[in-house]
Design a protein around this motif. Sequence first.
Motif, PDB file in Angstrom:
ATOM      1  N   ALA A 163       3.882   4.553  -1.319  1.00 39.19           N
ATOM      2  CA  ALA A 163       2.841   3.549  -1.574  1.00 39.19           C
ATOM      3  C   ALA A 163       2.725   3.381  -3.087  1.00 39.19           C
ATOM      4  O   ALA A 163       3.558   3.879  -3.851  1.00 39.19           O
ATOM      5  N   LEU A 164       1.700   2.684  -3.549  1.00 40.61           N
ATOM      6  CA  LEU A 164       1.509   2.457  -4.976  1.00 40.61           C
ATOM      7  C   LEU A 164       1.417   3.805  -5.698  1.00 40.61           C
ATOM      8  O   LEU A 164       0.548   4.616  -5.404  1.00 40.61           O
ATOM      9  N   VAL A 165       2.352   4.023  -6.647  1.00 36.95           N
ATOM     10  CA  VAL A 165       2.450   5.310  -7.333  1.00 36.95           C
ATOM     11  C   VAL A 165       1.653   5.260  -8.636  1.00 36.95           C
ATOM     12  O   VAL A 165       1.722   4.287  -9.387  1.00 36.95           O
ATOM     13  N   TYR A 166       0.910   6.326  -8.908  1.00 39.34           N
ATOM     14  CA  TYR A 166       0.178   6.418 -10.163  1.00 39.34           C
ATOM     15  C   TYR A 166       0.467   7.770 -10.812  1.00 39.34           C
ATOM     16  O   TYR A 166       0.873   8.733 -10.150  1.00 39.34           O
ATOM     17  N   GLY A 167       0.266   7.829 -12.117  1.00 37.69           N
ATOM     18  CA  GLY A 167       0.465   9.068 -12.854  1.00 37.69           C
ATOM     19  C   GLY A 167       0.657   8.772 -14.325  1.00 37.69           C
ATOM     20  O   GLY A 167       0.688   7.611 -14.750  1.00 37.69           O
ATOM     21  N   ALA A 168       0.795   9.806 -15.114  1.00 40.53           N
ATOM     22  CA  ALA A 168       0.960   9.646 -16.559  1.00 40.53           C
ATOM     23  C   ALA A 168       2.183   8.792 -16.862  1.00 40.53           C
ATOM     24  O   ALA A 168       3.269   9.046 -16.352  1.00 40.53           O
ATOM     25  N   GLY A 169       1.985   7.765 -17.680  1.00 40.04           N
ATOM     26  CA  GLY A 169       3.083   6.882 -18.043  1.00 40.04           C
ATOM     27  C   GLY A 169       3.276   5.715 -17.109  1.00 40.04           C
ATOM     28  O   GLY A 169       4.234   4.948 -17.268  1.00 40.04           O
ATOM     29  N   LEU A 192     -15.499  -5.860  -3.062  1.00 32.72           N
ATOM     30  CA  LEU A 192     -14.147  -5.852  -2.507  1.00 32.72           C
ATOM     31  C   LEU A 192     -13.997  -4.678  -1.542  1.00 32.72           C
ATOM     32  O   LEU A 192     -14.237  -3.526  -1.906  1.00 32.72           O
ATOM     33  N   SER A 193     -13.584  -4.967  -0.325  1.00 34.13           N
ATOM     34  CA  SER A 193     -13.592  -3.927   0.716  1.00 34.13           C
ATOM     35  C   SER A 193     -12.204  -3.537   1.200  1.00 34.13           C
ATOM     36  O   SER A 193     -12.069  -2.592   1.984  1.00 34.13           O
ATOM     37  N   GLY A 194     -11.149  -4.237   0.786  1.00 36.67           N
ATOM     38  CA  GLY A 194      -9.818  -3.878   1.230  1.00 36.67           C
ATOM     39  C   GLY A 194      -9.450  -2.475   0.770  1.00 36.67           C
ATOM     40  O   GLY A 194      -9.808  -2.052  -0.336  1.00 36.67           O
ATOM     41  N   ARG A 195      -8.744  -1.729   1.606  1.00 36.81           N
ATOM     42  CA  ARG A 195      -8.392  -0.339   1.295  1.00 36.81           C
ATOM     43  C   ARG A 195      -6.872  -0.227   1.185  1.00 36.81           C
ATOM     44  O   ARG A 195      -6.134  -0.797   1.992  1.00 36.81           O
ATOM     45  N   ARG A 196      -6.430   0.549   0.206  1.00 40.54           N
ATOM     46  CA  ARG A 196      -4.999   0.681  -0.053  1.00 40.54           C
ATOM     47  C   ARG A 196      -4.607   2.154  -0.198  1.00 40.54           C
ATOM     48  O   ARG A 196      -5.344   2.955  -0.769  1.00 40.54           O
ATOM     49  N   SER A 197      -3.433   2.457   0.313  1.00 43.32           N
ATOM     50  CA  SER A 197      -2.888   3.803   0.145  1.00 43.32           C
ATOM     51  C   SER A 197      -2.257   3.932  -1.230  1.00 43.32           C
ATOM     52  O   SER A 197      -1.619   3.004  -1.734  1.00 43.32           O
ATOM     53  N   LEU A 198      -2.439   5.085  -1.832  1.00 42.00           N
ATOM     54  CA  LEU A 198      -1.848   5.432  -3.110  1.00 42.00           C
ATOM     55  C   LEU A 198      -1.083   6.738  -2.948  1.00 42.00           C
ATOM     56  O   LEU A 198      -1.235   7.446  -1.953  1.00 42.00           O
ATOM     57  N   VAL A 199      -0.283   7.070  -3.949  1.00 40.32           N
ATOM     58  CA  VAL A 199       0.318   8.400  -3.998  1.00 40.32           C
ATOM     59  C   VAL A 199       0.551   8.750  -5.461  1.00 40.32           C
ATOM     60  O   VAL A 199       1.016   7.926  -6.246  1.00 40.32           O
ATOM     61  N   SER A 200       0.176   9.953  -5.842  1.00 38.21           N
ATOM     62  CA  SER A 200       0.400  10.379  -7.214  1.00 38.21           C
ATOM     63  C   SER A 200       1.876  10.706  -7.406  1.00 38.21           C
ATOM     64  O   SER A 200       2.588  11.066  -6.462  1.00 38.21           O
ATOM     65  N   VAL A 201       2.346  10.590  -8.644  1.00 37.99           N
ATOM     66  CA  VAL A 201       3.744  10.910  -8.909  1.00 37.99           C
ATOM     67  C   VAL A 201       4.006  12.395  -8.663  1.00 37.99           C
ATOM     68  O   VAL A 201       5.128  12.782  -8.302  1.00 37.99           O
ATOM     69  N   GLU A 202       2.972  13.232  -8.793  1.00 37.51           N
ATOM     70  CA  GLU A 202       3.132  14.650  -8.472  1.00 37.51           C
ATOM     71  C   GLU A 202       3.349  14.845  -6.970  1.00 37.51           C
ATOM     72  O   GLU A 202       4.206  15.636  -6.548  1.00 37.51           O
ATOM     73  N   ALA A 225       2.462   8.604   1.287  1.00 35.83           N
ATOM     74  CA  ALA A 225       1.152   8.076   0.909  1.00 35.83           C
ATOM     75  C   ALA A 225       0.100   9.159   1.090  1.00 35.83           C
ATOM     76  O   ALA A 225       0.153   9.946   2.033  1.00 35.83           O
ATOM     77  N   ASP A 226      -0.850   9.213   0.170  1.00 39.80           N
ATOM     78  CA  ASP A 226      -1.992  10.109   0.334  1.00 39.80           C
ATOM     79  C   ASP A 226      -2.764   9.699   1.586  1.00 39.80           C
ATOM     80  O   ASP A 226      -2.790   8.513   1.945  1.00 39.80           O
ATOM     81  N   PRO A 227      -3.435  10.636   2.248  1.00 40.14           N
ATOM     82  CA  PRO A 227      -4.113  10.320   3.507  1.00 40.14           C
ATOM     83  C   PRO A 227      -5.437   9.593   3.335  1.00 40.14           C
ATOM     84  O   PRO A 227      -6.054   9.210   4.326  1.00 40.14           O
ATOM     85  N   SER A 276      -5.850  -5.092   2.078  1.00 40.45           N
ATOM     86  CA  SER A 276      -5.626  -3.756   2.634  1.00 40.45           C
ATOM     87  C   SER A 276      -4.137  -3.498   2.833  1.00 40.45           C
ATOM     88  O   SER A 276      -3.386  -4.382   3.251  1.00 40.45           O
ATOM     89  N   LEU A 277      -3.732  -2.279   2.521  1.00 44.24           N
ATOM     90  CA  LEU A 277      -2.388  -1.808   2.836  1.00 44.24           C
ATOM     91  C   LEU A 277      -2.478  -0.296   3.025  1.00 44.24           C
ATOM     92  O   LEU A 277      -2.430   0.475   2.072  1.00 44.24           O
ATOM     93  N   ILE A 278      -2.652   0.092   4.279  1.00 46.82           N
ATOM     94  CA  ILE A 278      -2.810   1.510   4.623  1.00 46.82           C
ATOM     95  C   ILE A 278      -1.512   1.993   5.258  1.00 46.82           C
ATOM     96  O   ILE A 278      -1.042   1.428   6.244  1.00 46.82           O
TER      97      ILE A 278
END
Length: 308
Positions: A163-169, A192-202, A225-227, A276-278
């Motif tokens: 899913a959408l990746v986040y982290g340093a850089g 805004l109520s839409g919910r989205r899955s994310l995942v850290s680069v770790e 994806a994070d839960p 939303s993108l779960i």
Amino acid sequence: MSGPLIALTGATGFIGRHLLTALSARGYRVRVLLRRPVEVPEGASSAVVGDLARPINMAAGLSGVDAVVHSAGLAQAMSGAPEDDFRSSNTEATRRLAEAAHRARVRRFVFLSSVRAQTGPSAPEPIAETDAPEPTDAYGRSKLAAEQALAQTGLDWVALRPALVYGAGVKGNMAALLSLARSPYPLPLASLSGRRSLVSVESLSTAVATVLQAAGPLDRPLIVADPDPLSLPEMLSALRSGLGRRAGLVPVPTPLVGLVCRMTGRGEIFDRLSGSLIARSDELAALGWRPAQASPDGLAALARNSAA
């Protein structure tokens, strides 16, 4: 070091840099495959220079390699790139590298794909790998085509669809969201109520380690994806919490927010993050994967470290 030897592409990119550090910390020897002669990244045990579009040095680069982790490619942020460019960089280069890996008798090929190989920028219901893939842009189609090419090589392969990746850089929309969180003003985004899955680069790095160690063959894509999917207001609240600030969000009708975002050049961010993108990672969890942290904690840490 005497651990398994991993060939890593994309080691100078956002995800690749984190993978290099994480795999080295786990005892893997990492040989980075570079497109041009540059200083060998810290943590790499060796480096080979070669072009995936013209894989002249791939035999040398893959000699003695236990597994390939392929994170190089044309990023989704290059939204103005022609479809042929995505096909060449993401599909054909992956196919050529996989064919070379098969000739070198590499044990497993790990491909960093994307959730966009599965779906468009939003989905009305939670998605899983068992759903028929329906990519909606050149980037997603090129990633799906690369997965399909891998399935024809005879390799033991796995495609991770983060899913959408986040982290340093981080760059792209998540970097823009972090910039928005740093602004000193209240933000009219509370409705805004839409919910989205994310995942850290770790967490993505632990997913790579999980599939490298899993009993095979795998031969399939796996969503990462994070839960705990978050709404855009929850993302901004977590980021501002990491900055030591209150959320500072006020309710404004969603259509008006969309209009203002488009007028201020943030229309793409609004479109990608307001719907939303779960995504579900049940199959990866069944292999023993656990996220490194919850999304709110990871976003707070990202903002806190970026301000340091």
